[in-house]
Design an enzyme around this catalytic site. Sequence first.
Site, mmCIF file in Angstrom:
data_model
loop_
_atom_site.group_PDB
_atom_site.id
_atom_site.type_symbol
_atom_site.label_atom_id
_atom_site.label_comp_id
_atom_site.label_asym_id
_atom_site.label_seq_id
_atom_site.Cartn_x
_atom_site.Cartn_y
_atom_site.Cartn_z
ATOM 1 N N ASP A 90 -22.974 -11.409 4.077
ATOM 2 C CA ASP A 90 -22.940 -12.594 3.228
ATOM 3 C C ASP A 90 -23.220 -13.806 4.103
ATOM 4 O OD1 ASP A 90 -22.730 -14.227 1.089
ATOM 5 O OD2 ASP A 90 -20.613 -13.854 0.687
ATOM 6 N N ASP A 263 -18.676 -6.096 -4.444
ATOM 7 C CA ASP A 263 -17.789 -6.085 -3.289
ATOM 8 C C ASP A 263 -16.501 -6.761 -3.704
ATOM 9 O OD1 ASP A 263 -19.194 -8.880 -3.087
ATOM 10 O OD2 ASP A 263 -17.392 -9.018 -1.868
ATOM 11 N N CYS A 301 -6.338 12.765 -6.241
ATOM 12 C CA CYS A 301 -7.104 11.840 -5.387
ATOM 13 C C CYS A 301 -7.351 12.528 -4.049
ATOM 14 C CB CYS A 301 -6.339 10.536 -5.198
ATOM 15 S SG CYS A 301 -7.127 9.412 -4.006
ATOM 16 N N CYS A 303 -7.930 11.302 -1.145
ATOM 17 C CA CYS A 303 -7.669 10.523 0.080
ATOM 18 C C CYS A 303 -6.492 11.106 0.858
ATOM 19 C CB CYS A 303 -7.433 9.056 -0.262
ATOM 20 S SG CYS A 303 -5.713 8.657 -0.610
ATOM 21 N N CYS A 306 -2.881 10.551 -0.570
ATOM 22 C CA CYS A 306 -2.479 11.355 -1.740
ATOM 23 C C CYS A 306 -2.389 12.843 -1.411
ATOM 24 C CB CYS A 306 -3.459 11.129 -2.888
ATOM 25 S SG CYS A 306 -3.426 9.432 -3.499
ATOM 26 N N HIS A 332 -6.498 4.814 0.549
ATOM 27 C CA HIS A 332 -6.411 5.170 -0.864
ATOM 28 C C HIS A 332 -7.171 4.170 -1.746
ATOM 29 C CE1 HIS A 332 -5.037 6.294 -4.798
ATOM 30 N NE2 HIS A 332 -4.790 5.015 -4.987
HETATM 31 ZN ZN LIG Z 1 -5.411 8.508 -2.837
#
Ligand SMILES: [Zn+2]
Length: 402
Positions: A90, A263, A301, A303, A306, A332
């Site tokens: 940016d 974003d 999830c 990630c 999780c 996450h």
């Molecule tokens: Zn997660």
Amino acid sequence: MSALTIDARDGSARTGRLRTAHGDVNTPAFMPVGTHATVKSLDPDEVRACGADIVLCNAYHLALRPGVDLIERAGGLHSFMAWDGPILTDSGGFQLVSLRTVTAVDDDAATFVSPYDGARLRVTPEEAVGLQARMNADIVMCLDQPVAWGADAAQAEAATKRTHRWAERCAAVHPGDGRLLFGICQGGFDEQARAASASRVAGLDFDGIAVGGLSVGEPLEVMEAMTAASVAELPVDRPRYFMGLGTDAELLTMVALGVDMFDCVAPTRLARTGAALTPDGRLPLRRAVYRDDLRPLVDGCPCPACRRFSRAYLRHLIGAGEILGHRLLTLHNVTHLSTLMAGAREAISAGRFGVFRAETEARLRAAGDGEEGADAADAGQPQRIGRTVESARIPGTLGPRG
Ligand SMILES: [Zn+2]
């Protein structure tokens, strides 16, 4: 030839691939914000594992610290930060409304005052493009001048006209070498002015066009109307980028209007406050109700937070001020928004984006308004967080909504 290949459309929503010198970006895409050449607390491999194809860095902040000379000597941003994927930088235009310390904006240039040491940095539109090219950004943003929500029509018109003159000057110094140059349209909060600005910027043959100056505090209906008025004037074959958004519902609203790129600082900033983004809205882990909650944050999830840890453990880490808590919530939250965009892409390809959006919104509502409700206030965050302001702790920087 457009760098964007559109593979499928569903209504105005579209999905495809944006080609850059450092690889493809699947669209619609969410770009995690790495203002200071790092997505806060994450290793670049982790950013990739969260499902991100591209990261956003802020050329204004990086030009002040550590300086473009060092980044150039390091071989550009990719090697400096060890991220080999696409990077969008940016220009610093948003800082013209978010910093209290801008000394002057005139037709020739913007003069910023460094929040770090008070040094002055005067940047012409040509220099803004040149700085980003020296950093080796894959996507270079024009210098623009947005206005804050509440600005009067005359202020908005003057800033929009200046944005157009600057866009022409940026277009004249396209950095080439496979880099993409994106124009930014403005127009304040008037539909006709929005359409006129989009049409004007579209006429300059940029590689992509951003809708700027929104998500700065205006009501959702206004934001949606302004975006629709802008997008209607943009060429269908070029990528469209909404700068600085947002909640799940807002992102899907903009995908439905045909926006391809987003974003937001929310996933990283909310992680610092102990809040998780979930399909049921924001989950403020500091609340006592999660003290004994041994379930994962979000079932299914992918990630690390999780897969391996419980809400109770994450809450404990946050309460104890442990760095791991911040890191796991960041992993996450970035994964959550990447997953939302992947779901949108799949739904558009299957011709069921409307159903996907309705189901996502229904789940948020069923959870008690989710993001729109008390959870957001609990997390100490505004409902919406605008364009690339991952700098809340820097003196002289206003909050994302002023
Ligand atoms: Zn997660």
